[in-house]
Design a protein around this motif. Structure first.
Motif, mmCIF file in Angstrom:
data_model
loop_
_atom_site.group_PDB
_atom_site.id
_atom_site.type_symbol
_atom_site.label_atom_id
_atom_site.label_comp_id
_atom_site.label_asym_id
_atom_site.label_seq_id
_atom_site.Cartn_x
_atom_site.Cartn_y
_atom_site.Cartn_z
ATOM 1 N N THR A 24 10.129 55.153 16.520
ATOM 2 C CA THR A 24 9.114 55.965 15.851
ATOM 3 C C THR A 24 9.845 56.952 14.953
ATOM 4 O OG1 THR A 24 7.400 55.749 17.543
ATOM 5 C CG2 THR A 24 7.357 57.739 16.186
ATOM 6 N N THR A 25 9.449 57.006 13.674
ATOM 7 C CA THR A 25 10.212 57.745 12.670
ATOM 8 C C THR A 25 9.367 58.803 11.981
ATOM 9 O OG1 THR A 25 11.408 55.678 12.242
ATOM 10 C CG2 THR A 25 11.737 57.478 10.685
ATOM 11 N N LEU A 26 9.918 60.019 11.879
ATOM 12 C CA LEU A 26 9.375 61.039 10.993
ATOM 13 C C LEU A 26 10.125 60.919 9.676
ATOM 14 C CD1 LEU A 26 8.547 62.055 13.877
ATOM 15 C CD2 LEU A 26 8.466 64.333 12.855
ATOM 16 N N GLU A 27 9.394 60.821 8.571
ATOM 17 C CA GLU A 27 9.980 60.447 7.294
ATOM 18 C C GLU A 27 9.621 61.441 6.194
ATOM 19 O OE1 GLU A 27 8.853 56.404 6.357
ATOM 20 O OE2 GLU A 27 8.474 55.978 8.473
ATOM 21 N N GLN A 28 10.583 61.647 5.273
ATOM 22 C CA GLN A 28 10.294 62.341 4.027
ATOM 23 C C GLN A 28 10.890 61.545 2.880
ATOM 24 O OE1 GLN A 28 12.144 66.067 2.840
ATOM 25 N NE2 GLN A 28 10.199 66.828 2.041
ATOM 26 N N TRP A 29 10.019 61.130 1.963
ATOM 27 C CA TRP A 29 10.387 60.416 0.750
ATOM 28 C C TRP A 29 10.128 61.332 -0.446
ATOM 29 C CZ3 TRP A 29 11.785 55.051 0.908
ATOM 30 C CH2 TRP A 29 11.719 54.483 2.186
ATOM 31 N N PRO A 30 10.592 60.961 -1.647
ATOM 32 C CA PRO A 30 10.277 61.780 -2.823
ATOM 33 C C PRO A 30 8.775 61.989 -3.015
ATOM 34 C CG PRO A 30 12.058 60.272 -3.352
ATOM 35 C CD PRO A 30 11.574 59.893 -1.976
ATOM 36 N N ASP A 31 7.988 61.000 -2.609
ATOM 37 C CA ASP A 31 6.530 61.111 -2.654
ATOM 38 C C ASP A 31 5.987 60.702 -1.295
ATOM 39 O OD1 ASP A 31 3.828 61.050 -3.068
ATOM 40 O OD2 ASP A 31 3.879 59.611 -4.732
ATOM 41 N N ASN A 32 5.493 61.668 -0.530
ATOM 42 C CA ASN A 32 4.953 61.388 0.800
ATOM 43 C C ASN A 32 3.431 61.326 0.802
ATOM 44 O OD1 ASN A 32 7.203 60.992 2.408
ATOM 45 N ND2 ASN A 32 6.815 62.725 3.759
ATOM 46 N N SER A 33 2.841 61.122 -0.374
ATOM 47 C CA SER A 33 1.380 61.100 -0.442
ATOM 48 C C SER A 33 0.786 59.893 0.267
ATOM 49 C CB SER A 33 0.919 61.129 -1.901
ATOM 50 O OG SER A 33 1.387 59.991 -2.609
ATOM 51 N N TRP A 34 1.598 58.866 0.555
ATOM 52 C CA TRP A 34 1.086 57.670 1.226
ATOM 53 C C TRP A 34 0.525 57.975 2.614
ATOM 54 C CZ3 TRP A 34 3.973 56.271 5.620
ATOM 55 C CH2 TRP A 34 5.272 56.803 5.707
ATOM 56 N N CYS A 35 0.973 59.103 3.230
ATOM 57 C CA CYS A 35 0.394 59.467 4.529
ATOM 58 C C CYS A 35 -0.456 60.733 4.434
ATOM 59 C CB CYS A 35 1.487 59.649 5.579
ATOM 60 S SG CYS A 35 2.394 61.220 5.477
ATOM 61 N N GLY A 36 -0.575 61.282 3.222
ATOM 62 C CA GLY A 36 -1.355 62.500 3.039
ATOM 63 C C GLY A 36 -0.555 63.776 3.156
#
Length: 234
Positions: free
Chosen positions: A78-90
């Motif tokens: 199970t992963t907590l993630e930060q991408w340049p754009d995290n809008s995919w999860c709100g």
């Protein structure tokens, strides 16, 4: 001694196409604590992760996770993630996305995703269910430890698991974590007692732990707290 890097040997070079980004690049590592391999097999693992506020902007990919594996097969993570754009999860600036995932020769399989705030307490539970052809049904349940709200869940067949470890990944020149991560009340239950399991504990990059203990003759292992310091950008 079980090293965190051995947890990712089951990762495939490509990932299944999904609406959310796939966890492909694995470049550099922050602090970690790991246990294993056990002489037995892990039947459940529970921990509560408080990630701290994510960086305000992200130029790469930043991942925080606890995982279990046998080092040669599937990786349950199970992963907590930060991408340049995290809008995919709100998520917005300073927040994380979380999802339950499984990695193996097939690539990457994911459960649903949710946003997580820096001070949220994320309870991550891995359990082994009924025996099926090739292994057991293994389930990941991810909830908010305070409210009980479901954040992600995923079930799939996997074989025996012998190691547990945390990971902090900073990939593609990412902006590293800016706050300490904490894992609380980590409990790993083995199929049979292994009195030497605690001897395999290892730390890296400034991570620390307190309260390593066992019960039921070495079948149940507990770590009271794990602290992983902030890391610099890779």
């Amino acid at each position: 001694m079980f090293a965190v890097l051995s947890l990712i040997t089951a990762l495939a070079s490509t990932a299944i196409a999904l609406p959310a980004p796939a966890l492909e690049a694995r470049d550099s590592w922050g602090g970690s604590v790991s246990l294993g391999p056990t002489k037995s097999s892990i039947i459940s693992a529970v921990t509560t992760l408080t990630p701290g506020v994510a960086p305000s902007t992200q130029g790469g990919e930043l991942f925080l996770w606890p995982g279990i594996s046998n080092g040669t097969g599937d990786l349950i993570q199970t992963t907590l993630e930060q991408w340049p754009d995290n809008s995919w999860c709100g998520a917005v600036a300073g927040e994380w996305c979380v999802r339950a995932s499984l990695f193996g020769s097939f690539g990457q399989l994911d459960g649903p995703y949710s946003l997580v705030k820096g001070d949220d307490q994320v309870k991550i539970v891995y359990t082994r269910g009924e025996a099926v052809s090739g292994g057991w049904t293994r389930t990941q349940n991810v909830t908010n430890a305070v409210t009980g709200a479901s954040l992600s869940t995923f079930s799939h067949m996997s074989g025996p698991m012998t190691g547990w470890g945390t990971g902090t990944e900073c990939d593609d020149g990412c902006t590293g974590t800016i706050n300490e991560q904490t894992y609380a009340n980590t409990v790993i239950t083995l199929e049979a007692a292994d009195t030497t399991f605690g001897d395999t504990i290892a730390t890296a990059a400034g991570a620390t732990y307190t309260g390593l203990s066992s019960s039921e003759g070495g079948k149940v292992w507990t770590i009271a707290t794990i602290k992983v310091p902030a890391i610099r950008s890779s």
